[in-house]
Design an enzyme around this catalytic site. Structure first.
Site, PDB file in Angstrom:
ATOM      1  N   CYS A  82       0.843  -1.210   0.000  1.00  0.00           N
ATOM      2  CA  CYS A  82       0.000   0.000   0.000  1.00  0.00           C
ATOM      3  C   CYS A  82       0.874   1.255   0.000  1.00  0.00           C
ATOM      4  O   CYS A  82       0.575   2.236  -0.689  1.00  0.00           O
ATOM      5  CB  CYS A  82      -0.914   0.033   1.230  1.00  0.00           C
ATOM      6  SG  CYS A  82      -2.098  -1.304   1.274  1.00  0.00           S
TER       7      CYS A  82
ATOM      8  N   ARG B  35      -8.011  -4.229  -2.710  1.00  0.00           N
ATOM      9  CA  ARG B  35      -7.451  -3.141  -3.535  1.00  0.00           C
ATOM     10  C   ARG B  35      -8.443  -2.874  -4.674  1.00  0.00           C
ATOM     11  O   ARG B  35      -8.481  -3.621  -5.654  1.00  0.00           O
ATOM     12  CB  ARG B  35      -6.101  -3.552  -4.131  1.00  0.00           C
ATOM     13  CG  ARG B  35      -5.041  -3.834  -3.095  1.00  0.00           C
ATOM     14  CD  ARG B  35      -3.680  -4.040  -3.717  1.00  0.00           C
ATOM     15  NE  ARG B  35      -2.820  -4.700  -2.756  1.00  0.00           N
ATOM     16  CZ  ARG B  35      -2.238  -4.095  -1.706  1.00  0.00           C
ATOM     17  NH1 ARG B  35      -2.391  -2.799  -1.513  1.00  0.00           N
ATOM     18  NH2 ARG B  35      -1.483  -4.775  -0.873  1.00  0.00           N
TER      19      ARG B  35
HETATM   20  C1  BEZ Z   1       0.567  -4.553   1.890  1.00  0.00           C
HETATM   21  O1  BEZ Z   1       1.795  -4.725   1.935  1.00  0.00           O
HETATM   22  O2  BEZ Z   1       0.061  -3.514   1.442  1.00  0.00           O
HETATM   23  C2  BEZ Z   1      -0.332  -5.623   2.393  1.00  0.00           C
HETATM   24  C3  BEZ Z   1       0.097  -6.932   2.341  1.00  0.00           C
HETATM   25  C4  BEZ Z   1      -0.723  -7.934   2.815  1.00  0.00           C
HETATM   26  C5  BEZ Z   1      -1.971  -7.632   3.326  1.00  0.00           C
HETATM   27  C6  BEZ Z   1      -2.415  -6.323   3.345  1.00  0.00           C
HETATM   28  C7  BEZ Z   1      -1.593  -5.314   2.864  1.00  0.00           C
END
Ligand code: BEZ
Length: 235
Positions: free
Chosen positions: A64, A146
């Site tokens: 993110c 997402r």
């Molecule tokens: C992330 O790195 O954005 C992420 C990875 C796994 C679950 C949720 C977010």
């Protein structure tokens, strides 16, 4: 027996409500929420712009964070295209504020740090997430998938993408999709083929009788790869 049936019906109904995703062509749901840029009223605060709502699972996570940094890097070009970015997650505003401040310190890909101008919207009560079908409960019942929602100046949803937690989105592809949607918005008779990039020839699903007769002439704006594949030259 009756109570069990009613309970089962209500649970099924609530479940389907939570998971419903607005379809292409429907009016984008309105909401009011707090954000890092103050209180926002969607869509009235965004006038006749295009809007891109971008949901993500969690603040202070690596994928993110990389998405936010790439969006921040390209925010001026979205602005030039007349599109406003709105970021939504179920984290609270104080978390958004401190994540934003931390992101603004990062030298991502050796670039200078960038100030984030778009709002990070708080959706701790899941109101927006439920309106937009951002919670895919097989992944997580409290975090957003997402999601990306492209919304035109008339406030209609024109495209949506969903990616799993494990795959970061391609910001160039968001921009390409926005430009393709804008091209069709300006010129409804043209559509864009696979892998289209701005400046490439577009597709014409139906030709006028006159343009059909003119096909093959040097001054024709159109050409065919087959009777069912007609292109318009971009000049
Ligand atoms: C992330 O790195 O954005 C992420 C990875 C796994 C679950 C949720 C977010």
């Amino acid at each position: 027996m009756m109570i069990t049936m009613l309970l089962s019906f209500s649970l099924t109904y609530l479940w389907s409500q939570e998971e419903s995703i607005p379809q292409i062509g429907v009016e984008a749901p309105s909401f009011t929420a707090q954000s890092t840029n103050g209180k926002i009223h969607f869509p009235s605060d965004f006038g006749k712009n295009w809007k891109i709502i971008f949901s993500h699972p969690k603040d202070f996570t690596p994928v993110c964070s990389s998405e936010m940094l790439e969006l921040a890097y390209q925010q001026e070009s979205f602005e030039e295209l007349g599109a406003k970015l709105i970021i939504v997650s179920t984290d609270i505003l104080a978390q958004h504020e401190s994540w934003k401040a931390a992101l603004e310190e990062i030298h991502y890909k050796d670039r200078d740090p960038v100030k984030i101008k778009f709002p990070l919207v708080e959706d701790n009560n899941l109101e927006i997430s439920e309106l937009y079908g951002m919670i895919h409960s097989t992944e997580n019942i409290k975090q957003n998938i997402r999601g990306v929602y492209f919304i035109n100046p008339e406030n209609e949803i024109r495209a949506l993408f969903f990616y799993p937690n494990q795959v970061g989105r391609n910001i160039d592809e968001l921009k390409r999709t926005l430009i393709a949607l804008q091209s069709n918005y300006k010129s409804a008779e043209t559509v864009t083929p696979a892998n289209w990039q701005p400046g490439d020839d577009v597709v014409i699903p139906t030709l006028s009788k006159l343009d059909k007769e003119n096909l093959g002439n040097a001054d024709s704006d159109f050409y065919q790869l087959s009777w069912f594949m007609t292109y318009k030259k971009s000049k």
